[in-house]
Design a protein around this motif. Structure first.
Motif, PDB file in Angstrom:
ATOM      1  N   SER A   1       0.810  -1.210   0.000  1.00  0.00           N
ATOM      2  CA  SER A   1       0.000   0.000   0.000  1.00  0.00           C
ATOM      3  C   SER A   1       0.843   1.259   0.000  1.00  0.00           C
ATOM      4  CB  SER A   1      -0.908   0.032   1.234  1.00  0.00           C
ATOM      5  OG  SER A   1      -1.681  -1.124   1.275  1.00  0.00           O
ATOM      6  N   PHE A   2       2.100   1.143   0.364  1.00  0.00           N
ATOM      7  CA  PHE A   2       2.934   2.334   0.478  1.00  0.00           C
ATOM      8  C   PHE A   2       4.136   2.244  -0.444  1.00  0.00           C
ATOM      9  CE2 PHE A   2       0.612   1.980   4.415  1.00  0.00           C
ATOM     10  CZ  PHE A   2       0.176   3.285   4.635  1.00  0.00           C
ATOM     11  N   ASP A   3       4.677   3.419  -0.793  1.00  0.00           N
ATOM     12  CA  ASP A   3       5.932   3.399  -1.536  1.00  0.00           C
ATOM     13  C   ASP A   3       7.078   3.703  -0.575  1.00  0.00           C
ATOM     14  OD1 ASP A   3       5.984   6.079  -1.050  1.00  0.00           O
ATOM     15  OD2 ASP A   3       5.441   6.667  -3.093  1.00  0.00           O
ATOM     16  N   LEU A   4       8.284   3.827  -1.137  1.00  0.00           N
ATOM     17  CA  LEU A   4       9.449   3.952  -0.268  1.00  0.00           C
ATOM     18  C   LEU A   4       9.412   5.197   0.601  1.00  0.00           C
ATOM     19  CD1 LEU A   4      12.235   2.566  -2.592  1.00  0.00           C
ATOM     20  CD2 LEU A   4      11.549   1.655  -0.370  1.00  0.00           C
ATOM     21  N   ARG A   5       8.669   6.223   0.129  1.00  0.00           N
ATOM     22  CA  ARG A   5       8.593   7.442   0.944  1.00  0.00           C
ATOM     23  C   ARG A   5       7.368   7.414   1.867  1.00  0.00           C
ATOM     24  NH1 ARG A   5       8.604  10.898  -3.620  1.00  0.00           N
ATOM     25  NH2 ARG A   5       9.679   9.284  -4.793  1.00  0.00           N
ATOM     26  N   LEU A   6       6.806   6.214   2.031  1.00  0.00           N
ATOM     27  CA  LEU A   6       5.656   5.985   2.904  1.00  0.00           C
ATOM     28  C   LEU A   6       4.422   6.777   2.505  1.00  0.00           C
ATOM     29  CD1 LEU A   6       7.146   5.464   6.473  1.00  0.00           C
ATOM     30  CD2 LEU A   6       6.627   3.811   4.699  1.00  0.00           C
ATOM     31  N   ASN A   7       4.301   7.048   1.216  1.00  0.00           N
ATOM     32  CA  ASN A   7       3.052   7.633   0.732  1.00  0.00           C
ATOM     33  C   ASN A   7       2.150   6.507   0.259  1.00  0.00           C
ATOM     34  OD1 ASN A   7       3.804  10.301   1.138  1.00  0.00           O
ATOM     35  ND2 ASN A   7       5.009  10.253  -0.778  1.00  0.00           N
ATOM     36  N   LEU A   8       0.862   6.700   0.463  1.00  0.00           N
ATOM     37  CA  LEU A   8      -0.088   5.721  -0.028  1.00  0.00           C
ATOM     38  C   LEU A   8      -0.009   5.699  -1.557  1.00  0.00           C
ATOM     39  CD1 LEU A   8      -2.051   3.987   1.566  1.00  0.00           C
ATOM     40  CD2 LEU A   8      -3.847   5.625   1.012  1.00  0.00           C
ATOM     41  N   VAL A   9       0.124   4.496  -2.134  1.00  0.00           N
ATOM     42  CA  VAL A   9       0.256   4.461  -3.593  1.00  0.00           C
ATOM     43  C   VAL A   9      -1.106   4.267  -4.248  1.00  0.00           C
ATOM     44  CG1 VAL A   9       2.624   3.645  -3.644  1.00  0.00           C
ATOM     45  CG2 VAL A   9       0.747   1.998  -3.499  1.00  0.00           C
ATOM     46  N   GLU A  10      -1.210   4.828  -5.450  1.00  0.00           N
ATOM     47  CA  GLU A  10      -2.443   4.665  -6.223  1.00  0.00           C
ATOM     48  C   GLU A  10      -2.543   3.222  -6.704  1.00  0.00           C
ATOM     49  OE1 GLU A  10      -4.708   7.220  -7.949  1.00  0.00           O
ATOM     50  OE2 GLU A  10      -4.348   7.891  -5.871  1.00  0.00           O
ATOM     51  N   ASP A  11      -1.403   2.795  -7.265  1.00  0.00           N
ATOM     52  CA  ASP A  11      -1.356   1.494  -7.903  1.00  0.00           C
ATOM     53  C   ASP A  11      -0.247   0.694  -7.208  1.00  0.00           C
ATOM     54  OD1 ASP A  11      -1.022  -0.661  -9.475  1.00  0.00           O
ATOM     55  OD2 ASP A  11      -0.945   0.450 -11.370  1.00  0.00           O
ATOM     56  N   SER A  12      -0.553  -0.533  -6.802  1.00  0.00           N
ATOM     57  CA  SER A  12       0.432  -1.244  -5.992  1.00  0.00           C
ATOM     58  C   SER A  12       1.704  -1.597  -6.762  1.00  0.00           C
ATOM     59  CB  SER A  12      -0.186  -2.506  -5.375  1.00  0.00           C
ATOM     60  OG  SER A  12      -0.892  -3.218  -6.349  1.00  0.00           O
ATOM     61  N   SER A  13       1.709  -1.427  -8.069  1.00  0.00           N
ATOM     62  CA  SER A  13       2.941  -1.713  -8.802  1.00  0.00           C
ATOM     63  C   SER A  13       4.017  -0.666  -8.501  1.00  0.00           C
ATOM     64  CB  SER A  13       2.664  -1.771 -10.305  1.00  0.00           C
ATOM     65  OG  SER A  13       2.210  -0.518 -10.727  1.00  0.00           O
ATOM     66  N   MET A  14       3.631   0.427  -7.827  1.00  0.00           N
ATOM     67  CA  MET A  14       4.616   1.432  -7.434  1.00  0.00           C
ATOM     68  C   MET A  14       5.096   1.166  -5.998  1.00  0.00           C
ATOM     69  SD  MET A  14       4.315   3.414 -10.044  1.00  0.00           S
ATOM     70  CE  MET A  14       5.107   4.915  -9.491  1.00  0.00           C
ATOM     71  N   SER A  15       4.558   0.148  -5.346  1.00  0.00           N
ATOM     72  CA  SER A  15       4.774  -0.015  -3.906  1.00  0.00           C
ATOM     73  C   SER A  15       6.155  -0.586  -3.587  1.00  0.00           C
ATOM     74  CB  SER A  15       3.717  -0.949  -3.343  1.00  0.00           C
ATOM     75  OG  SER A  15       3.908  -2.235  -3.890  1.00  0.00           O
ATOM     76  N   ILE A  16       6.470  -0.600  -2.300  1.00  0.00           N
ATOM     77  CA  ILE A  16       7.734  -1.164  -1.840  1.00  0.00           C
ATOM     78  C   ILE A  16       7.826  -2.625  -2.251  1.00  0.00           C
ATOM     79  CG2 ILE A  16       9.190  -1.563   0.174  1.00  0.00           C
ATOM     80  CD1 ILE A  16       7.476   0.382   1.735  1.00  0.00           C
ATOM     81  N   LEU A  17       6.701  -3.317  -2.051  1.00  0.00           N
ATOM     82  CA  LEU A  17       6.662  -4.737  -2.341  1.00  0.00           C
ATOM     83  C   LEU A  17       7.048  -5.020  -3.791  1.00  0.00           C
ATOM     84  CD1 LEU A  17       5.971  -7.282  -0.826  1.00  0.00           C
ATOM     85  CD2 LEU A  17       3.653  -7.122  -1.689  1.00  0.00           C
ATOM     86  N   ALA A  18       6.497  -4.210  -4.694  1.00  0.00           N
ATOM     87  CA  ALA A  18       6.779  -4.411  -6.114  1.00  0.00           C
ATOM     88  C   ALA A  18       8.265  -4.258  -6.388  1.00  0.00           C
ATOM     89  CB  ALA A  18       5.977  -3.418  -6.944  1.00  0.00           C
ATOM     90  N   LYS A  19       8.890  -3.310  -5.674  1.00  0.00           N
ATOM     91  CA  LYS A  19      10.322  -3.073  -5.878  1.00  0.00           C
ATOM     92  C   LYS A  19      11.131  -4.288  -5.427  1.00  0.00           C
ATOM     93  CE  LYS A  19      10.765   1.346  -7.112  1.00  0.00           C
ATOM     94  NZ  LYS A  19       9.361   1.703  -7.081  1.00  0.00           N
ATOM     95  N   ILE A  20      10.790  -4.784  -4.223  1.00  0.00           N
ATOM     96  CA  ILE A  20      11.552  -5.923  -3.690  1.00  0.00           C
ATOM     97  C   ILE A  20      11.351  -7.159  -4.575  1.00  0.00           C
ATOM     98  CG2 ILE A  20      11.909  -7.449  -1.717  1.00  0.00           C
ATOM     99  CD1 ILE A  20      10.667  -5.274   0.034  1.00  0.00           C
ATOM    100  N   ALA A  21      10.095  -7.445  -4.844  1.00  0.00           N
ATOM    101  CA  ALA A  21       9.791  -8.650  -5.606  1.00  0.00           C
ATOM    102  C   ALA A  21      10.379  -8.561  -7.003  1.00  0.00           C
ATOM    103  CB  ALA A  21       8.288  -8.869  -5.661  1.00  0.00           C
ATOM    104  N   GLY A  22      10.481  -7.343  -7.516  1.00  0.00           N
ATOM    105  CA  GLY A  22      11.043  -7.162  -8.852  1.00  0.00           C
ATOM    106  C   GLY A  22      12.462  -7.694  -8.954  1.00  0.00           C
TER     107      GLY A  22
END
Ligand code: GDP
Ligand code: MG
Length: 787
Positions: free
Chosen positions: A662-683
């Protein structure tokens, strides 16, 4: 003639037991000794192993081991002699009929005549060891004593870990349920656990549970326990069966011969247990040692064994005292050539030589080798006890019933089809009928609750983030997993019934030949079947295997048996992608797991684990109706386990994953989860999965979360694919994912148990190896799916 040549149904007398070392000792301890009459019952459906009857109980052994046992025909003379003995003993017993059944606490709770009263201080925590043969009812008694939940089974050796508990209503007590053993000569690693516990922990008292329907074999262990010089009471279990069949035991007389209290009980009916507790507390509190520890008879068979034993006792007295091993026990073990005890006693060269001379002299006079001579001494004493105190029922209903059942369940042409049918029925009932029905109910409940909460949160105007966490995170995550509780509990229910009733022991018997082909023995079937329930107890139950090689190999194979936690994954994808072939695909996955296991086993056999599987000597217990209380306790334990996991590991994983997506690296709520922290790690790891069609970061995340607990794969999918998976993924992806989930690394709890059993290297190796195997198979499936 040897045992292998005996025709089914024929009897003969054993004259020699060949073989060497621990295995041979095991044969002797199981009652296969020269002089005893053996009946061959039949061969297993695939021609090996065979089933024999000896001392009134049934054993299995392989043909190649049977070939080492030499026989002679039973002459007419000996036949009539034994018949006369039988007559004598019935006459003898009718004379004794007026005896009260047992003395109870008639002597005001005092069994022995004490010279002085020196009780232990009142605040001592009295420690008891519960020791007995396998299937004598130890766990049932333990449950009665402590009121706690223990796993009870009717397969030799289901109790693999020692469990302790306080005796109900007695604060300062602690009983430990030990794995079943046949003798104090260690054979499998669990037998070693029991022996070391009794020798090293020095409990204040031993509760020796003896199966009254099988006294000959059970007393064999008792005699060795008596030598330990620890206060002991005998719990004579299964008296309900003995009495129900018209048999009886003269308990008073048995107490006098053995010099310890004997209390007839029925553990499953909770009869006599209170009295047992009183006696046990009493002997432990006053430290009343067994009165008799000497079983060899000066006048018997020339007295050679008697003289040898006493000579050894004198020889090693000081060493035994120094190393704190009871001297009687040490002496008989030394004569049995027990290397571990020899090592502990630390004898010098002279003493070792003297010992050898004594043993040789005994062998010469007795015309038997040392182990057989000692075993024979014990069994002849037991014969005396039996003929003076036990009136065996002429027919045992349970025995007849077992034999009838076995005609079909282990019959030549019926065994395998019945087994297949039983397993099919179990899975059908679990997934299609009972479990599925209950699951529907629960699912409906959860959905209703979720929408109610959703509605309530919306109308209360809750913060959007919190709302998302509760409804999309927790409810869809944990909820999706929770609905599988009924299926899992139902499967465990059936597995425990199979185990408790004694059927799994038969499966081991007729599957031995097949398992040998992949380098294992029939016994390995137990962990493998339990593996369909959960890998963790399966790995623990491998301790019943008597060889390290078999044990390691079985541990490494159990994760290929698809455990219940993977079910949610299968169900989830099958429903979404292959609703019409659901049953077929689920069954296929189970079989793929088994087939892969077989392939891997063949590979192991050629590489890591060369050599032969261990011999297969096992008792076939009578079929018994599982005790409802035990089954209920087991189910409750499993359900609790699952719920705990759902609300701890899976709950946490759900929250963490929800947060990361739900959040990106700057702890903002993301619109789309593909921008999220999780997406970065899993990528980062996605490239590894891309060739097998699982390159989507959301899939990678789900698979990783599955390492914590397999059910998490589903809960993670629930969160990440809020739009529904059937649109987002292709069928080929789903197929590849199913296969990957089936085969890749087991969950963290299983990895931990592999590490506990085999060490870190093996555990790490297993994880990497399984991931590799899974990758290869999924790759194949992915290629096929995209043709
Ligand atoms: P363990 O292997 O020594 O722990 O034995 P269990 O406690 O697992 O018992 C083996 C089987 O014997 C189970 O099916 C029990 O239900 C059954 N059993 C235990 N105690 C009694 C008893 O007193 N009477 C009868 N008839 N069956 C019993
Ligand atoms: Mg048990």
């Amino acid at each position: 003639m040897n045992l292998q040549d005996l025709e089914s149904g024929d009897k003969a007398r054993i004259i020699k037991v060949g073989g060497r070392g621990e295995l041979r000792q095991h044969f002797l301890d199981m009652g296969v000794i020269p002089g005893v009459v053996v009946t061959k019952i039949k061969l297993a459906p695939m021609g090996d192993p065979m089933e024999i009857e000896i001392h009134g109980y049934e054993l299995t052994l392989r043909l190649e081991d049977a070939a080492k046992i030499e026989l002679e025909p039973i002459s007419e003379e000996t036949n009539s002699e034994s018949r006369m003995n039988e007559n004598q003993h019935t006459a003898h017993n009718s004379e004794k009929k007026n005896h009260p059944l047992h003395p109870g606490l008639g002597e005001e709770g005092k069994f022995h005549e004490k010279k002085s009263e020196t009780p232990l201080p009142d605040d001592t925590i009295l420690k008891f060891a519960l020791v007995g043969n396998q299937n004598s009812g130890k766990t049932t008694l333990f449950n009665q004593l402590t009121g706690s939940n223990q796993h009870v089974g009717n397969f030799p050796g289901v109790t693999v870990d020692q469990k302790s508990g306080k005796i109900r209503e007695n604060k300062n007590t602690l009983v430990t349920d030990l794995p079943g053993i046949y003798s104090m000569s260690p054979y499998s690693s669990e037998e070693l656990i029991s022996r070391d516990f009794v020798l090293n922990e020095k409990p204040h008292g031993i509760i020796n549970i003896v199966d009254a329907t099988n006294i000959e074999r059970n007393l064999y262990l008792t005699m060795q326990l008596l030598e330990l010089d620890i206060p002991l009471v005998i719990a004579l279990n299964m008296m309900d069966e003995v009495i129900g069949n018209g048999g009886s035991v003269d308990v008073n007389k048995m107490e006098h011969i053995l010099g310890v209290p004997v209390i007839p009980i029925s553990a499953s009916k909770n009869q006599g247990v209170d009295e047992l507790v009183k006696h046990a507390l009493h002997v432990a509190h006053y430290q009343e040692k067994p009165l008799r520890q000497d079983f060899c008879d000066k006048n018997e068979k020339g007295g050679a064994v008697h003289r040898a034993l006493h000579a050894v006792i004198h020889l090693i007295q000081d060493h035994a005292d120094r190393s704190n091993i009871p001297v009687r026990f040490a002496a008989s073990k030394l004569l049995e050539d027990d290397k571990r005890i020899m090592h502990k006693l630390d004898l010098d060269t002279n003493e070792k030589e003297t010992l050898e001379h004594i043993a040789l002299q005994m062998e010469k006079e007795r015309k038997l080798d040392r182990s057989a001579a000692i075993a024979d001494m014990r069994f002849s004493f037991i014969q005396k006890v039996r003929s003076s105190c036990v009136k065996k029922p002429l027919v045992s209903k349970e025995r007849l019933r077992s034999q009838k059942l076995d005609r079909i369940l282990t019959g030549k042409f019926t065994a395998l089809p019945v087994f297949a049918a039983v397993m099919a029925l179990v899975f059908f009932l679990t997934f299609n009928v009972i479990g599925a029905f209950l699951q529907q109910l629960l699912e409906t409940g959860i959905t209703k609750l979720t929408s109610a909460v959703d509605f309530w949160l919306t109308s209360a105007g809750t913060n959007e983030v919190l709302h998302g966490l509760i409804v999309n995170g927790i409810f869809s995550g944990v909820g999706s997993v929770l609905s599988f509780l009924p299926v899992i509990v139902t499967l465990f229910f059936f597995l425990s019934i199979l185990e408790d009733s004694g059927y799994i022991a038969r499966v081991a018997f007729f599957m031995d030949t097949l398992l040998r082909k992949i380098g294992l023995s029939g016994r390995s079937i137990v962990p493998l079947l339990i593996g369909f329930g959960c890998t963790v107890p399966a790995i623990m139950s491998t301790r019943i295997l008597p060889s390290e090689r078999d044990r390691k190999m079985t541990i490494l194979l159990t994760p290929f048996m698809s455990c219940t936690a993977k079910l949610p994954i299968y169900a989830f994808f099958v429903n979404a992608f292959f609703p019409r072939n659901g049953a077929l695909i689920m069954t296929g996955l189970y079989f793929l797991g088994i087939a892969t296991g077989i392939l891997v086993a063949l590979l192991y056999r050629k590489t890591l684990f060369k050599g032969e599987p261990v011999p297969f000597v096992m008792e076939l217990p009578n079929y018994r109706l599982p005790c409802a209380r035990n089954v209920a306790q087991l189910l409750w334990e499993k359900a609790k386990d699952f719920l705990e996991r759902a609300f701890t590991v899976i709950f946490m994983a759900t929250i963490v994953i929800w947060f990361l997506q739900s959040f990106d690296l700057r702890l903002n709520l993301v619109e789309d989860s593909s921008m999220s922290i999780l997406a970065k790690i899993a990528g980062l790891i996605a490239p590894i999965f891309r060739p097998i069609g699982l390159g989507d970061w959301r899939i990678c995340t789900s698979l990783i979360s599955g390492v914590m607990a397999k059910e998490s794969v589903v809960s993670t999918f629930g969160i990440l694919f809020s739009e529904g998976i059937s649109l987002a993924l292709s069928k080929a992806t789903a197929a590849s994912l199913l296969v990957f989930s089936l085969l890749y690394t087991p969950c963290i709890a299983s990895i931990a148990s592999v590490k506990r059993e085999l060490g870190l290297k093996w555990a790490a190796g297993l994880v990497i190896w399984q991931c590799a195997v899974a990758w290869i198979f999924s790759f194949a499936v992915w290629l096929l799916g995209n043709l």
